[in-house]
Design a protein around this motif. Structure first.
Motif, PDB file in Angstrom:
ATOM      1  N   SER A   1      43.589  39.620  48.405  1.00  0.00           N
ATOM      2  CA  SER A   1      42.779  40.801  48.717  1.00  0.00           C
ATOM      3  C   SER A   1      41.323  40.414  48.908  1.00  0.00           C
ATOM      4  O   SER A   1      40.796  39.530  48.224  1.00  0.00           O
ATOM      5  CB  SER A   1      42.917  41.842  47.607  1.00  0.00           C
ATOM      6  OG  SER A   1      42.487  41.308  46.374  1.00  0.00           O
TER       7      SER A   1
ATOM      8  N   ASP B   1      39.483  45.911  49.971  1.00  0.00           N
ATOM      9  CA  ASP B   1      40.926  46.085  50.160  1.00  0.00           C
ATOM     10  C   ASP B   1      41.522  46.957  49.064  1.00  0.00           C
ATOM     11  O   ASP B   1      41.036  46.978  47.922  1.00  0.00           O
ATOM     12  CB  ASP B   1      41.645  44.731  50.134  1.00  0.00           C
ATOM     13  CG  ASP B   1      41.484  43.961  51.434  1.00  0.00           C
ATOM     14  OD1 ASP B   1      40.920  44.527  52.390  1.00  0.00           O
ATOM     15  OD2 ASP B   1      41.921  42.795  51.479  1.00  0.00           O
TER      16      ASP B   1
ATOM     17  N   THR C   1      46.457  48.722  52.953  1.00  0.00           N
ATOM     18  CA  THR C   1      45.560  47.768  53.593  1.00  0.00           C
ATOM     19  C   THR C   1      46.298  47.118  54.748  1.00  0.00           C
ATOM     20  O   THR C   1      47.160  46.266  54.544  1.00  0.00           O
ATOM     21  CB  THR C   1      45.083  46.688  52.598  1.00  0.00           C
ATOM     22  OG1 THR C   1      44.502  47.324  51.454  1.00  0.00           O
ATOM     23  CG2 THR C   1      44.046  45.790  53.249  1.00  0.00           C
TER      24      THR C   1
END
Length: 329
Positions: free
Chosen positions: A199, A203, A209
């Motif tokens: 991530s 995010d 995402t």
């Protein structure tokens, strides 16, 4: 020597040019119907002459869109069969009973990408470079990647990370199990590429995402962690491979629309552990950042310059070995 009047030469040249332009235009127009839009051109495909390949009780109907390809047709069909064998090795059988496979010649070498559909029966379209050689096909990962998609029910778009993550993760493992790749090669690639799925700032979880890194490599990371956890919970008897075979055995493939909850629950039932459902509850709504360096160390993966060394005394070395070992059907 008798002279030909200039106007006749010009007229002949114009006629030849017109014929060539007509042939080229026909090829472009004929091919365009196989590339138009983001849907599989089922009707156009069904009009093509096809070669049928029998694979593990399934039939792959191979059709070539108009256009020249340097390789002989037999070499291309061998590549299709090699790819289908790898997928059948992983799942115990080919995921669907019938597959339409459309090969579209495009400029350049190598395989240039593919897409899989299931709304009118399982179908794959792959763009194949006209100048591709046998090495290009031997190294190709796209065909196996797309065939892996046929084994998962069609999910809502927000769960594309599971579809793509499974394809990214399973494709190289299937090729190792079929004898087409070395295990060392795919673990080295995972160490190199898996961080792309971590991530980033801003995010959210995997469900929310939709970046390339999170969809493909974040999904693959989920699959690797799930595989390891299933093997921990079952004494290394079962893994993600058994879980996904369970989905297939329950009638789930890309021709069916399932919810993600049904997919994960069916997979968990196949291995007798709620690993996938629990992990989705953790990684779906919020970002989770695994310690990849520690994970590689525990799996017994050590880089020495450009080479990868295996440490078989590492805590998860037996799991690492089991992931790439062929399983009985």
């Amino acid at each position: 020597m008798k002279r030909i009047p200039t106007y006749r030469v010009i007229a002949a040249a114009m006629l030849i040019a017109a014929l060539l332009i007509g042939v080229v235009s026909w090829h472009v127009e004929a091919q365009s119907e196989f590339m138009r839009g983001d849907r599989m051109p089922y009707d156009a495909f069904d009009r093509l002459p096809k070669t049928d390949l029998d694979m593990s009780g399934a039939t792959i109907h191979v059709g070539f869109a108009p256009g020249d390809i340097a390789l002989p047709k037999e070499k291309i069909l061998d590549w299709v069969k090699m790819s289908a064998k790898a997928v059948s090795t992983y799942y115990g059988r080919f995921p669907v009973d019938s597959l339409r496979l459309l090969l579209v010649p495009v400029d350049g070498p190598r395989v240039r990408g593919g897409t899989t559909w299931g709304y009118r029966g399982a179908a794959i379209r792959v763009m194949l470079g006209r100048a591709s050689d046998e090495d290009d096909l031997k190294r190709d990962w796209v065909m196996v990647h797309e065939m892996v998609h046929t084994a998962l029910p069609d999910l809502d778009d927000r769960y594309g990370w599971l579809s793509e993550g499974l394809a990214v993760y399973i494709e190289p493992i299937a090729r190792v199990q079929a004898g087409d790749l070395a295990a060392r090669e795919i673990w080295q690639a995972m160490m190199r590429d898996m961080p792309k799925g971590l991530s980033q700032a801003g995010d959210e979880g995997l469900d929310n995402t939709d970046t390339w890194g999170r969809k493909y490599w974040g999904g693959a990371m989920f699959c690797l962690l799930a595989d390891i956890e299933i093997r921990k919970r079952t004494g290394n008897r079962l893994g993600l491979q058994d879980a996904m075979r369970g989905v297939l055995a329950a009638g789930g493939n890309h021709e069916k629309d399932w919810s993600i909850d049904r997919v994960l629950a069916t997979a968990d039932k196949a291995v007798g552990a709620d690993v996938l459902t629990r992990m989705h509850n953790e990684m779906g709504p919020k970002p989770v950042t695994p310690d990849l360096a520690a994970l590689w160390r525990d799996l017994g993966l050590k880089t020495q310059g450009e080479t990868l060394e295996f440490d078989d005394s590492a805590p998860l070395a037996a799991i690492r070995k089991a992931i790439t070992e062929p399983r009985a059907r």
